[in-house]
Write a protein that holds these residues in place. Structure first.
Motif, PDB file in Angstrom:
ATOM      1  N   TRP A 261       0.832  -1.209   0.000  1.00 11.76           N
ATOM      2  CA  TRP A 261       0.000   0.000   0.000  1.00 11.76           C
ATOM      3  C   TRP A 261       0.862   1.252   0.000  1.00 11.76           C
ATOM      4  CZ3 TRP A 261      -5.109  -0.887  -0.605  1.00 11.76           C
ATOM      5  CH2 TRP A 261      -5.554  -2.191  -0.351  1.00 11.76           C
ATOM      6  N   VAL A 262       0.324   2.319  -0.583  1.00 11.84           N
ATOM      7  CA  VAL A 262       0.942   3.641  -0.568  1.00 11.84           C
ATOM      8  C   VAL A 262      -0.083   4.601   0.032  1.00 11.84           C
ATOM      9  CG1 VAL A 262       1.858   5.515  -1.994  1.00 11.84           C
ATOM     10  CG2 VAL A 262       2.295   3.127  -2.636  1.00 11.84           C
ATOM     11  N   VAL A 263       0.358   5.451   0.936  1.00  7.47           N
ATOM     12  CA  VAL A 263      -0.526   6.431   1.559  1.00  7.47           C
ATOM     13  C   VAL A 263      -0.117   7.815   1.068  1.00  7.47           C
ATOM     14  CG1 VAL A 263      -1.359   7.424   3.727  1.00  7.47           C
ATOM     15  CG2 VAL A 263      -0.768   4.980   3.610  1.00  7.47           C
ATOM     16  N   THR A 264      -1.099   8.558   0.536  1.00 11.34           N
ATOM     17  CA  THR A 264      -0.842   9.922   0.082  1.00 11.34           C
ATOM     18  C   THR A 264      -1.764  10.894   0.812  1.00 11.34           C
ATOM     19  OG1 THR A 264      -2.466   9.912  -1.723  1.00 11.34           O
ATOM     20  CG2 THR A 264      -0.244   9.113  -2.246  1.00 11.34           C
ATOM     21  N   ALA A 265      -1.314  12.143   0.911  1.00  9.87           N
ATOM     22  CA  ALA A 265      -2.221  13.197   1.353  1.00  9.87           C
ATOM     23  C   ALA A 265      -3.292  13.335   0.278  1.00  9.87           C
ATOM     24  CB  ALA A 265      -1.459  14.507   1.535  1.00  9.87           C
ATOM     25  N   ARG A 266      -4.525  13.520   0.686  1.00 15.16           N
ATOM     26  CA  ARG A 266      -5.625  13.681  -0.277  1.00 15.16           C
ATOM     27  C   ARG A 266      -5.565  15.103  -0.810  1.00 15.16           C
ATOM     28  NH1 ARG A 266     -11.182  14.789  -0.712  1.00 15.16           N
ATOM     29  NH2 ARG A 266     -12.286  13.237  -1.975  1.00 15.16           N
TER      30      ARG A 266
ATOM     31  N   LYS B 128      -7.640  17.040  -2.046  1.00 15.30           N
ATOM     32  CA  LYS B 128      -8.790  17.883  -1.718  1.00 15.30           C
ATOM     33  C   LYS B 128      -9.157  17.628  -0.266  1.00 15.30           C
ATOM     34  CE  LYS B 128     -10.219  17.510  -6.478  1.00 15.30           C
ATOM     35  NZ  LYS B 128     -11.143  16.931  -7.435  1.00 15.30           N
ATOM     36  N   GLN B 129      -8.594  18.440   0.626  1.00 13.67           N
ATOM     37  CA  GLN B 129      -8.759  18.259   2.061  1.00 13.67           C
ATOM     38  C   GLN B 129     -10.122  18.771   2.519  1.00 13.67           C
ATOM     39  OE1 GLN B 129      -6.000  17.249   4.579  1.00 13.67           O
ATOM     40  NE2 GLN B 129      -5.669  16.147   2.662  1.00 13.67           N
ATOM     41  N   ILE B 130     -11.053  17.863   2.771  1.00 18.23           N
ATOM     42  CA  ILE B 130     -12.379  18.236   3.275  1.00 18.23           C
ATOM     43  C   ILE B 130     -12.280  18.519   4.772  1.00 18.23           C
ATOM     44  CG2 ILE B 130     -14.755  17.456   3.617  1.00 18.23           C
ATOM     45  CD1 ILE B 130     -14.388  15.766   1.045  1.00 18.23           C
ATOM     46  N   THR B 131     -11.550  17.669   5.478  1.00 19.18           N
ATOM     47  CA  THR B 131     -11.221  17.904   6.880  1.00 19.18           C
ATOM     48  C   THR B 131      -9.698  17.893   6.967  1.00 19.18           C
ATOM     49  OG1 THR B 131     -11.256  15.541   7.465  1.00 19.18           O
ATOM     50  CG2 THR B 131     -13.332  16.760   7.713  1.00 19.18           C
ATOM     51  N   PRO B 132      -9.118  18.451   8.007  1.00 10.23           N
ATOM     52  CA  PRO B 132      -7.655  18.485   8.058  1.00 10.23           C
ATOM     53  C   PRO B 132      -7.064  17.088   8.267  1.00 10.23           C
ATOM     54  CG  PRO B 132      -8.588  19.344  10.096  1.00 10.23           C
ATOM     55  CD  PRO B 132      -9.731  19.122   9.149  1.00 10.23           C
ATOM     56  N   GLY B 133      -6.126  16.746   7.396  1.00 10.03           N
ATOM     57  CA  GLY B 133      -5.429  15.470   7.542  1.00 10.03           C
ATOM     58  C   GLY B 133      -6.008  14.346   6.706  1.00 10.03           C
ATOM     59  N   ASP B 134      -6.766  14.661   5.666  1.00 13.49           N
ATOM     60  CA  ASP B 134      -7.343  13.628   4.800  1.00 13.49           C
ATOM     61  C   ASP B 134      -6.248  12.912   4.011  1.00 13.49           C
ATOM     62  OD1 ASP B 134      -9.744  14.681   5.657  1.00 13.49           O
ATOM     63  OD2 ASP B 134     -10.250  15.619   3.740  1.00 13.49           O
ATOM     64  N   LEU B 135      -6.390  11.594   3.876  1.00 16.01           N
ATOM     65  CA  LEU B 135      -5.416  10.763   3.179  1.00 16.01           C
ATOM     66  C   LEU B 135      -6.117   9.843   2.188  1.00 16.01           C
ATOM     67  CD1 LEU B 135      -3.412   9.600   6.342  1.00 16.01           C
ATOM     68  CD2 LEU B 135      -2.756  11.430   4.750  1.00 16.01           C
ATOM     69  N   VAL B 136      -5.322   9.225   1.304  1.00 20.12           N
ATOM     70  CA  VAL B 136      -5.806   8.169   0.433  1.00 20.12           C
ATOM     71  C   VAL B 136      -4.866   6.980   0.598  1.00 20.12           C
ATOM     72  CG1 VAL B 136      -6.458   7.481  -1.906  1.00 20.12           C
ATOM     73  CG2 VAL B 136      -6.644   9.884  -1.225  1.00 20.12           C
ATOM     74  N   VAL B 137      -5.435   5.809   0.821  1.00 21.12           N
ATOM     75  CA  VAL B 137      -4.665   4.574   0.965  1.00 21.12           C
ATOM     76  C   VAL B 137      -4.854   3.787  -0.325  1.00 21.12           C
ATOM     77  CG1 VAL B 137      -4.304   2.499   2.345  1.00 21.12           C
ATOM     78  CG2 VAL B 137      -5.054   4.628   3.463  1.00 21.12           C
ATOM     79  N   LEU B 138      -3.769   3.640  -1.069  1.00 20.70           N
ATOM     80  CA  LEU B 138      -3.807   3.088  -2.423  1.00 20.70           C
ATOM     81  C   LEU B 138      -3.032   1.783  -2.512  1.00 20.70           C
ATOM     82  CD1 LEU B 138      -2.844   6.529  -3.854  1.00 20.70           C
ATOM     83  CD2 LEU B 138      -4.999   5.400  -4.399  1.00 20.70           C
ATOM     84  N   PRO B 139      -3.574   0.800  -3.203  1.00 21.00           N
ATOM     85  CA  PRO B 139      -2.825  -0.442  -3.400  1.00 21.00           C
ATOM     86  C   PRO B 139      -1.782  -0.253  -4.501  1.00 21.00           C
ATOM     87  CG  PRO B 139      -4.872  -0.571  -4.597  1.00 21.00           C
ATOM     88  CD  PRO B 139      -4.885   0.759  -3.859  1.00 21.00           C
ATOM     89  N   ARG B 140      -0.677  -0.939  -4.383  1.00 20.61           N
ATOM     90  CA  ARG B 140       0.330  -0.891  -5.447  1.00 20.61           C
ATOM     91  C   ARG B 140      -0.173  -1.592  -6.706  1.00 20.61           C
ATOM     92  NH1 ARG B 140       5.254   0.987  -3.842  1.00 20.61           N
ATOM     93  NH2 ARG B 140       5.599   1.104  -1.603  1.00 20.61           N
ATOM     94  N   VAL B 141      -1.108  -2.540  -6.534  1.00 18.42           N
ATOM     95  CA  VAL B 141      -1.741  -3.265  -7.644  1.00 18.42           C
ATOM     96  C   VAL B 141      -3.164  -2.740  -7.783  1.00 18.42           C
ATOM     97  CG1 VAL B 141      -2.560  -5.537  -8.388  1.00 18.42           C
ATOM     98  CG2 VAL B 141      -0.360  -5.328  -7.206  1.00 18.42           C
ATOM     99  N   ALA B 142      -3.621  -2.518  -8.998  1.00 21.93           N
ATOM    100  CA  ALA B 142      -4.975  -1.998  -9.215  1.00 21.93           C
ATOM    101  C   ALA B 142      -5.999  -3.125  -9.141  1.00 21.93           C
ATOM    102  CB  ALA B 142      -5.051  -1.297 -10.567  1.00 21.93           C
ATOM    103  N   TYR B 143      -6.423  -3.462  -7.936  1.00 19.18           N
ATOM    104  CA  TYR B 143      -7.446  -4.497  -7.752  1.00 19.18           C
ATOM    105  C   TYR B 143      -8.790  -3.952  -8.209  1.00 19.18           C
ATOM    106  CZ  TYR B 143      -3.955  -6.341  -4.460  1.00 19.18           C
ATOM    107  OH  TYR B 143      -2.810  -6.795  -3.877  1.00 19.18           O
ATOM    108  N   GLU B 144      -9.498  -4.716  -9.040  1.00 23.66           N
ATOM    109  CA  GLU B 144     -10.802  -4.270  -9.519  1.00 23.66           C
ATOM    110  C   GLU B 144     -11.901  -4.488  -8.489  1.00 23.66           C
ATOM    111  OE1 GLU B 144     -11.951  -5.495 -13.428  1.00 23.66           O
ATOM    112  OE2 GLU B 144      -9.923  -5.200 -14.201  1.00 23.66           O
TER     113      GLU B 144
END
Length: 143
Positions: A20-25, A27-43
């Motif tokens: 997994w890779v974690v990025t800052a989102r 478009k911060q709706i609340t402070p500290g929003d993140l996105v947790v992304l898989p290294r493989v694009a699972y459908e």
């Protein structure tokens, strides 16, 4: 083009794990929003194997600890919308009751106490840099 490119991992990565890779989102709706992304694009969730699934809960647990602890969030929401970006990934939202000052500005969680409403918001590069460094430092300190 990689499934990760939209989330600007070269600019916004907070932490990298085996699966997994974690990025800052962006478009911060609340402070500290993140996105947790898989290294493989699972459908679909059925495509996620055991090892990445187990690691996901470790990742979310570490993020939750930072958000509820150092960031001072009251709750977290983790959403797998998968509509615009049709692969398994998670939006991580720290939730706050009332107005809070974080990352150089005042924030109001307009949706509290309901589930977060996904919407487009402008977020400055300074705020994104602050979110990124806050989580990177906090996660590194957890060891």
């Amino acid at each position: 083009m990689s499934h990760l490119d939209k989330f600007a991992p070269h600019e916004l990565t907070v932490a990298e794990y085996q699966y997994w890779v974690v990025t800052a989102r962006g478009k911060q709706i609340t402070p500290g929003d993140l996105v947790v992304l898989p290294r493989v694009a699972y459908e679909s969730f059925a495509d996620v194997e055991a090892e990445p699934a187990v690691e996901l809960f470790t990742v979310l647990g570490q993020l939750e600890k930072v958000a509820l602890g150092k960031l001072g969030a009251h709750r977290i929401n983790v959403i797998a919308a998968m509509m615009k970006d049709p692969f398994v990934h998670f939006h991580f939202f720290p939730r706050f009751e009332g107005t809070v000052d974080r990352f150089g500005k005042s924030w109001v969680d307009e949706d509290w106490p309901r589930a977060i409403t996904l919407r487009d918001v402008e977020t400055s590069s300074e705020v994104l840099a602050a979110v990124k460094s806050f989580y990177a430092e906090s996660l590194a300190a957890q060891g």
